[in-house]
Design a protein around this motif. Structure first.
Motif, short mmCIF file in Angstrom:
data_model
loop_
_atom_site.label_atom_id
_atom_site.label_comp_id
_atom_site.label_asym_id
_atom_site.label_seq_id
_atom_site.Cartn_x
_atom_site.Cartn_y
_atom_site.Cartn_z
N MET A 94 4.80 28.12 10.52
CA MET A 94 6.20 27.78 10.76
C MET A 94 6.81 28.85 11.65
SD MET A 94 9.12 27.22 7.81
CE MET A 94 8.32 25.72 7.19
N HIS A 95 7.70 28.45 12.55
CA HIS A 95 8.38 29.43 13.38
C HIS A 95 9.34 30.27 12.54
CE1 HIS A 95 7.59 26.43 16.76
NE2 HIS A 95 6.96 27.54 17.12
N GLY A 96 9.44 31.56 12.88
CA GLY A 96 10.46 32.41 12.30
C GLY A 96 11.49 32.76 13.35
N ASN A 97 12.36 33.70 13.06
CA ASN A 97 13.36 34.09 14.03
C ASN A 97 12.82 35.09 15.06
OD1 ASN A 97 13.46 35.60 11.47
ND2 ASN A 97 14.92 36.91 12.52
N ARG A 98 11.58 35.59 14.86
CA ARG A 98 10.97 36.51 15.81
C ARG A 98 9.87 35.84 16.65
NH1 ARG A 98 11.69 41.98 14.80
NH2 ARG A 98 13.62 42.32 13.63
N ASP A 99 9.27 34.77 16.14
CA ASP A 99 8.16 34.14 16.86
C ASP A 99 8.40 32.65 17.09
OD1 ASP A 99 7.80 33.28 14.26
OD2 ASP A 99 5.92 34.36 13.95
N PHE A 100 9.64 32.32 17.46
CA PHE A 100 10.02 30.92 17.66
C PHE A 100 9.43 30.32 18.93
CE2 PHE A 100 13.22 33.69 19.48
CZ PHE A 100 13.44 33.16 20.74
N LEU A 101 8.74 31.13 19.74
CA LEU A 101 8.12 30.63 20.96
C LEU A 101 6.62 30.38 20.81
CD1 LEU A 101 9.97 32.65 23.76
CD2 LEU A 101 10.32 30.28 23.08
N LEU A 102 6.11 30.43 19.59
CA LEU A 102 4.72 30.01 19.36
C LEU A 102 4.57 28.55 19.78
CD1 LEU A 102 4.12 31.54 15.81
CD2 LEU A 102 3.02 32.29 17.93
N GLY A 103 3.56 28.28 20.60
CA GLY A 103 3.41 26.93 21.12
C GLY A 103 1.99 26.41 21.10
N LYS A 104 1.73 25.45 21.96
CA LYS A 104 0.43 24.77 21.97
C LYS A 104 -0.71 25.72 22.33
CE LYS A 104 1.66 20.43 21.14
NZ LYS A 104 1.14 19.65 19.99
N GLY A 105 -0.43 26.72 23.14
CA GLY A 105 -1.47 27.69 23.47
C GLY A 105 -1.91 28.47 22.25
N PHE A 106 -0.95 28.83 21.41
CA PHE A 106 -1.27 29.53 20.16
C PHE A 106 -2.12 28.66 19.25
CE2 PHE A 106 -0.06 29.92 15.66
CZ PHE A 106 -0.56 31.18 15.38
N THR A 107 -1.76 27.40 19.10
CA THR A 107 -2.52 26.53 18.20
C THR A 107 -3.93 26.28 18.74
OG1 THR A 107 -1.61 24.51 19.24
CG2 THR A 107 -0.43 25.41 17.34
N ALA A 108 -4.07 26.17 20.06
CA ALA A 108 -5.39 25.97 20.64
C ALA A 108 -6.28 27.19 20.42
CB ALA A 108 -5.26 25.67 22.13
N ALA A 109 -5.68 28.36 20.44
CA ALA A 109 -6.45 29.60 20.30
C ALA A 109 -6.85 29.89 18.87
CB ALA A 109 -5.65 30.78 20.85
N THR A 110 -6.14 29.32 17.90
CA THR A 110 -6.36 29.68 16.50
C THR A 110 -6.82 28.53 15.61
OG1 THR A 110 -4.04 29.22 15.96
CG2 THR A 110 -4.59 31.49 16.62
N GLY A 111 -6.60 27.30 16.05
CA GLY A 111 -6.88 26.16 15.18
C GLY A 111 -5.74 25.84 14.24
#
Length: 248
Positions: A94-111
């Motif tokens: 889930m996004h927090g107030n510090r990492d609200f820009l986590l996106g599709k690149g993050f999910t592709a890199a981590t699963g």
């Protein structure tokens, strides 16, 4: 990783399959200048988390995330998450107030899969509402307006169109503002408003909430008899405990 045009606000699942045996963590604020916390997180993934089917991260996994092209700064963390995923575990973030820009690149890199805030989930016979929790700090309208602005798809698209160094500078400014607010604003203003938490919980039966704001835990239990648990893991600098779904 580069911005593919799909902003984080449009990348979150609003519904996920029932959770089998989840562990919830939140607010780790991982960063290169916090090596002890990172090492504790790696140990957690290899040992404690390995006993659970799903890892659910309720916001602010990172101290800040300036976009998916910022990923090289956290390469070791992404590799650890991907290894955990490849070992047969599901990861929800889930996004927090510090990492609200986590996106599709993050999910592709981590699963991992990004999930909406809040989101109702089923664990066994329980129906639980998951949230980072800051949306209910409603005595601080300035913060709520700021939060809504940063989660606007149009604003995120504009931010992600900037050069990475500009976004990193923006993140630094947001961190400084957060530190200033903590010093200048009262705890009451920055805390959740219990009645506002109750509204979404009214639609959850049995009433359960997982959040990362400890004050909610005591207040809701005593005044509303709603089962609430804080999420987190006991890492250096973080005074929280592992909370499996069965905790009350």
């Amino acid at each position: 990783m580069s911005f593919n045009g799909v902003v984080p606000a449009e990348s979150c699942l609003s519904k996920i399959p029932p959770l089998q045996n989840p562990v919830f963590i939140a607010d780790l604020h991982l960063a290169a200048d916090k090596p002890a916390t990172k090492e504790a997180f790696f140990k957690f993934l290899k040992n404690d988390a390995a006993r659970f089917s799903e890892l659910v991260i309720l916001g602010d996994l990172f101290e800040f995330w300036a976009g998916d092209d910022h990923a090289p700064a956290y390469a070791d963390i992404l590799e650890a998450l991907k290894a955990f995923f490849l070992n047969g575990h599901r990861i929800y973030v889930m996004h927090g107030n510090r990492d609200f820009l986590l996106g599709k690149g993050f999910t592709a890199a981590t699963g991992a899969q990004l999930i909406a805030d809040p989101i109702p989930v089923q664990v066994g016979f329980d129906h639980i509402l998951l949230s980072h929790g800051d949306m209910w700090c409603t005595l601080d309208p300035e913060y709520q307006q700021f939060r809504a602005t940063l989660r606007s798809p149009d604003v995120q698209r504009q931010i992600l169109g900037e050069k990475l160094e500009h976004r990193i500078a923006l993140a630094g400014g947001l961190r400084n503002q957060s530190a200033y607010d903590i010093q200048e604003k009262s705890k009451e203003v920055m805390d959740v408003v219990v009645n506002d938490v109750a509204v979404p919980c009214d639609n959850i039966e049995p009433k359960s909430l997982f959040t990362d704001i400890p004050t909610v835990l005591h207040t809701i239990r005593t005044s509303m008899k709603t089962r609430v648990s804080t999420a987190g893991y006991c890492l250096t600098g973080i005074s929280k405990t592992v909370v499996p779904a069965a905790a009350t």
